[in-house]
Structure formats: structure tokens, C-alpha cells
Design an enzyme around this catalytic site. Structure first.
Site, PDB file in Angstrom:
ATOM      1  N   LEU A   1      27.395  44.517  40.795  1.00 16.88           N
ATOM      2  CA  LEU A   1      28.171  45.615  41.364  1.00 16.88           C
ATOM      3  C   LEU A   1      29.652  45.306  41.177  1.00 16.88           C
ATOM      4  O   LEU A   1      30.251  44.534  41.925  1.00 16.88           O
ATOM      5  CB  LEU A   1      27.827  45.792  42.839  1.00 16.88           C
ATOM      6  N   ASP A   2      30.221  45.907  40.148  1.00 14.98           N
ATOM      7  CA  ASP A   2      31.608  45.634  39.780  1.00 14.98           C
ATOM      8  C   ASP A   2      32.578  46.222  40.802  1.00 14.98           C
ATOM      9  O   ASP A   2      32.428  47.381  41.213  1.00 14.98           O
ATOM     10  CB  ASP A   2      31.891  46.239  38.396  1.00 14.98           C
ATOM     11  N   ALA A   3      33.572  45.434  41.193  1.00 13.40           N
ATOM     12  CA  ALA A   3      34.663  45.903  42.064  1.00 13.40           C
ATOM     13  C   ALA A   3      34.136  46.652  43.284  1.00 13.40           C
ATOM     14  O   ALA A   3      34.753  47.612  43.752  1.00 13.40           O
ATOM     15  CB  ALA A   3      35.629  46.785  41.260  1.00 13.40           C
TER      16      ALA A   3
END
Length: 567
Positions: A237-239
Site C-alpha cells: 500500500l503505497d503512501a
């Protein structure tokens, strides 16, 4: 998933999460209807069965086109490089965004469920997944301004009228955490010529999605489940810390963001057990580990962001004391959650995670080394109008390099990865690290993008030849690969096991892993001096040397001493 169709407890738990996420009754009811439909849809699907993590799991971090050839797609080339030289060491491949995009080397996605045709196809992904585990990147916080989702938002079409965050003069943004120096809002024109202003945490081309809209959260949830359905064993889960926005707050790490991740974990645990949710939050340590939730209900892994700068600091100073002091606070999380450990990645070496661990002077020492060795420095805006270093952009081996004695760099690189492979959690190794690359100064300067200094694409045939002929590449690749193969045999390195940092000389990072007959003590010399460690008994499983008394570690030497092997 067995028995799911009759398990009303799951539906109730999901409804409870929805109630925690949405405060308005009408939004709760809308979300419940949406998630009831999602459950009905995906309960009919057969998800890939994946195994629990063990000491045999080591991730490779790579782009889909990090390896190129003239006669194959980049994804097929990656598969061939894996088959030729990585199959004995790497179990999991983290594919950085492999979808169509418009900027930021893949992190400005236009279509979550299409493979970038420049990389290959879903068939190539299926081929990759045949004998290895895959990690997909979910850029859930934002999408490209050119995406159909955002274009539908601009034109208020197809149910996307609330999918992104429109400027509201009543919304107090004065405390919003900014990772970039670009404006928080940008203007966009729809097909009728009307201008809308939308929230952009990272850039004008990356527009933040609105998870406060139940329909948008439902769409994002379906993307997550599609990734698991299409072969993802792990989903990054990016950023993700930026996902939820509330007026007057920092809009970081809000309760609702945690509740959403817990909702997603709940769904995956039911539908696709052992699929890993991995949160990427490049922030101070306390905020970062909050994404474990209670240890069993949120992230399966969190990025161990303090590790890269602390290991680098140890080798620059020849002193592991600050690394050891920090590591004393890192312990077993649970039987389902642990740390995602890395030294280098597609991004830079973040300095925010060192807040409260290193002093300003310590951080300045790191910045000085990086700039001296050809690296770049990226800044962020602070609420008071000042700027501070956000990350350092450099190849990790180049960061370790001492220009007065460059010949020691491969030794340092292998020793640094000895630490990575020893600490609690799952190790992840960037492709430029395992293959002994150097700074791509041309790529960084020609693009004007600091992070390109460590994103060079490697030609398959040239790389395979250099692994046998280039002393620098060969030494680093062989050294790290050999350590991985030994580690895979030792249950002491179970990612869910405990660790104990041991008192030792300042130059030594010493850590105990495992129990009983399988216990291993790891020693790493971060200095350029020979160090003698007294009262060591066991077998060094790296060299197969029996030790009874003194362990002598050469400059940047290391050992894994197994207690249970009799002399």
C-alpha cells in the site's frame, strides 16, 4: 474462505468497520450496501493459495522493466534473469507499479487493472508467478490526472463525481503534512471548460482519491481483491498514510486510514489467507509501527524505514551503537505480523524515520557523505515555511563508499546485507544492490529527477556477462547470494521469531536469533579495524569454522554462530 458464504460474523465485523470509518448514517448505509455486493461477488471466486512466510522468503525489489533485452518483453526478461541467477536466493519479486502511467516512474497510474503494454501482459505476470511469489504495488492514495477515473470526476460522469477531493475553502489545510514542495492543490479543466481545483499531495499529475466517498472506497477495495485474485501474494500500500483527510489535522495516519487497512486485512484473511498487506509509510518510527494495529488486525508487514539510514550511519562512523540502541526496541510483533526490512529501494534513503534516533549533526554527516559521493538530496516543506531534507538519493553501495579506500566498498555492502538478513522480519533487496550497480548520474541529470540515480535499466546479456567478469559486481552479487542461501536453511531467522540485541564492542552489531539448538548469534563488524570478541562458542555457519573462545572479525567481517552445534 471455506464456510464463508454462511459466516455472518464476517459481515457483522465488516459493518462494524464501516461504522467506524463513516460518521454519517447515510454514508454508513451506502457503504454497507456496497460491501455486501463486494462480498457476494468475491465469495464466488477462487483465490490463489499462498503459504505462511518463513526464513526462506527474500524479496527482490524491481521495476517491470529493470532488465531489458532485444527479443523479449521486459517482464519476460525479468523472468529469464530470475531463472538464470536468482532462483536459488530470491523467493518473492516485488513488482513496482506495472500499470499504464504518465509520470513518476509508474506511481501516477492511469488504469489499476491493465498491464503497461511496454512491459508485457497479464500472461507475463502469470508466467512470473509460476515458480515464485509476487508482490503488487497498490497506489491507493492517488491516480494520474489522465486516468479515466479522474476524467469522469472532472466531468461528473459514471459515478465518479466524488472520487477525488475538490477544493473547499472551509477545509483547514494549515496543518497538512507535506512530503513535497509543490502546491497542495492544482487546477484542471473539464470538457465544458469549467475549472476544478483538486488535492494533489505529490504532484500536479497525481491527484488524491477520496476515500471519504463510500463508492470510491468500494472501487479501491475491488482493486485490492482483484490483485489477490490475479496472483499477488503480497500487496504494498503505497503512501497509504495520506489516504484520509480531515479539516484541521495533519491528514496523516488518521484513525479512518487505519480502519480501512483493517477492513482490507479482514477481507483478505477470509478470501485469500496469508496474502500480505505491506504498508509503506516513510515517517518516524512510532507512526510507522502504528500500522501493525493490535498485531493481528492491520498490516502483515510494515517497512522498516529507520534501518537504511542507521546501517549507513554505522558504517560511515565505524560505530554500531546507535543502530544497536534502536534495535533493542524492535521485537516480535505477533505470529501474523513482522517487519519488511530493506536497505535500498526505488526511492531514496529517508531521513524522517531517524527523528528521535539520530541528531541533526548525525543527519548532516549522512547528507555530507551522500553529496560527496555524487548523490542528490530532496527536500520537503514544513508547516512553518522552512524546508528540511526528506530523503537522500544515491545507490547504496556508493553511499557506503569511502573515497579514501574504495576497495573496501564490496566488503561493506555484503556486511550491510548481513545485518539486513539477520534482524527480525523479512529481507527485501533492491535489484541494483544485489547486482552491485553504481550511481546512474546521467539518468538523474538528464531527467532532472533525483531518484533516477538508482533506477537504471540493465541490459540482460551485458549484466549476465558482468556478473562473471566485473570484480565489483561479482563480489557483491556472490557475497549477498551466498548469505541468502545459508540463511534459508536456518530456522533461527523465522521472520516471526524474537531478537535480542547483545552488548558488544561499539564496532560490532550483535544480535541473537532463534532458540535452543537452532539459536544463532549474528556479529557484524562495521569498522575498518580487526575486532576480537571474547567467549564465543559454536560454529560459524558461514565458514563452517568451529569457535571456542575468541571470534576474530576482520574489517567489515561478519559471522553467524550457531549455538547448538557441538565442538
Amino acid at each position: 474462505m471455506k464456510g464463508y458464504r454462511t459466516n455472518m460474523d464476517i459481515k457483522k465485523k465488516i459493518y462494524d468497520k464501516i461504522t467506524n470509518i463513516y460518521a454519517i448514517k447515510s454514508e454508513q448505509e451506502t457503504a454497507k450496501k456496497i460491501f455486501t455486493a463486494i462480498l457476494a461477488k468475491y465469495s464466488k471466486e477462487t483465490f490463489k493459495q499462498t503459504n505462511r512466510l518463513s526464513q526462506e522468503n527474500v524479496y527482490l525489489i524491481t521495476y517491470g522493466d529493470s532488465f531489458i533485452s532485444e527479443d523479449k518483453t521486459p517482464l519476460a526478461t525479468l523472468n529469464e534473469v530470475y531463472r538464470q541467477v536468482l532462483s536459488n536466493s530470491i523467493s518473492d519479486i516485488h513488482l513496482l507499479p506495472m500499470f499504464p502511467y504518465t509520470s513518476d516512474d509508474g506511481f501516477s497510474v492511469t488504469d489499476y487493472l491493465a498491464i503497461n503494454p511496454d512491459l508485457g501482459s497479464w500472461e507475463d505476470i502469470g508466467n512470473l508467478a509460476q515458480d515464485k511469489r509476487l508482490m503488487f504495488d497498490f497506489v491507493a492514495n492517488h491516480m494520474s490526472k489522465s486516468s479515466p477515473w479522474f476524467q469522469d470526476f472532472l466531468n461528473k460522469e459514471n459515478g465518479f463525481d466524488k472520487a477525488f477531493i475538490e477544493y473547499d475553502s472551509d477545509f483547514d489545510t494549515s496543518n497538512v503534512t507535506r512530503p513535497r514542495t509543490s502546491p497542495l492543490f492544482h487546477e484542471y479543466e473539464n470538457k465544458e471548460g469549467k475549472v476544478l481545483k483538486a488535492w494533489t499531495t505529490f504532484s500536479e499529475d497525481q491527484v488524491d482519491l477520496n476515500a471519504k466517498d463510500p463508492a470510491t472506497l468500494g472501487k479501491l477495495t475491488e482493486v485490492l481483491l482483484e490483485y489477490a485474485l490475479r496472483g499477488a501474494d503480497s500487496i504494498r500500500l503505497d503512501a497509504i498514510g495520506f489516504l484520509w483527510k480531515e479539516s484541521g489535522t495533519t491528514c496523516m495516519h488518521l484513525v479512518q486510514t487505519h480502519e480501512i487497512i483493517q477492513l482490507w486485512r479482514m477481507l483478505l484473511d477470509e478470501l485469500a489467507p496469508n496474502v500480505q498487506i505491506i504498508t509503506e509509510t516513510n515517517v518516524p518510527h512510532v507512526d510507522n509501527i502504528s500500522y501493525f494495529g493490535d498485531g493481528d488486525n492491520e498490516a502483515n508487514q510494515v517497512y522498516q524505514f529507520p534501518l537504511p539510514p542507521l546501517v549507513l550511519y554505522s558504517f560511515i562512523t565505524g560505530n554500531a551503537s546507535k543502530l544497536s540502541h534502536w534495535a533493542k526496541g524492535i521485537h516480535k510483533v505477533s505470529n501474523t505480523a513482522t517487519y519488511f526490512n530493506f536497505l535500498a529501494s526505488h526511492d531514496g534513503i529517508g531521513l524522517r524515520p531517524t527523528e528521535g534516533i539520530l541528531t541533526d549533526e548525525d543527519r548532516e554527516l549522512l547528507v555530507q557523505r551522500v553529496t560527496e559521493n555524487g548523490g542528490k538530496v530532496s527536500y520537503k516543506n514544513n508547516p512553518d515555511g522552512s524546508q528540511s531534507v526528506y530523503e537522500m538519493n544515491i545507490n547504496y553501495s556508493e553511499a557506503l563508499k569511502d573515497v579514501k579506500n574504495e576497495a573496501d566498498t564490496p566488503k561493506k555492502m555484503i556486511a550491510a546485507h548481513h545485518i539486513l538478513l539477520s534482524v527480525i522480519g523479512v529481507p527485501a533487496i533492491y535489484y541494483h544492490s544485489i547486482f552491485g550497480s553504481k550511481n546512474d548520474l546521467v539518468g538523474a541529470e538528464s531527467s532532472g529527477i533525483n531518484r533516477r540515480i538508482n533506477r537504471e535499466k540493465l541490459k540482460e546479456n551485458q549484466l549476465l556477462i558482468q556478473l562473471g567478469t566485473d570484480p565489483y559486481r561479482k563480489a557483491i552479487f556472490t557475497g549477498i547470494s551466498d548469505l541468502i542461501e545459508i540463511r534459508k536453511q536456518e530456522t533461527a531467522f523465522d521472520p516471526y521469531g524474537e531478537q535480542e540485541v547483545l552488548a558488544s564492542a561499539p564496532e560490532i552489531f550483535a544480535i541473537k536469533r532463534g532458540q535452543g539448538q537452532e539459536q544463532i548469534t549474528s556479529y557484524t563488524n562495521v569498522s575498518n579495524r580487526e575486532i576480537t570478541i571474547n567467549n564465543v562458542v559454536g560454529r560459524n555457519v558461514i565458514t563452517d569454522e568451529l569457535i571456542s573462545g575468541n571470534l576474530i572479525l576482520a574489517p567489515y567481517g561478519y559471522a553467524w554462530v550457531k549455538k547448538g552445534l557441538k565442538l
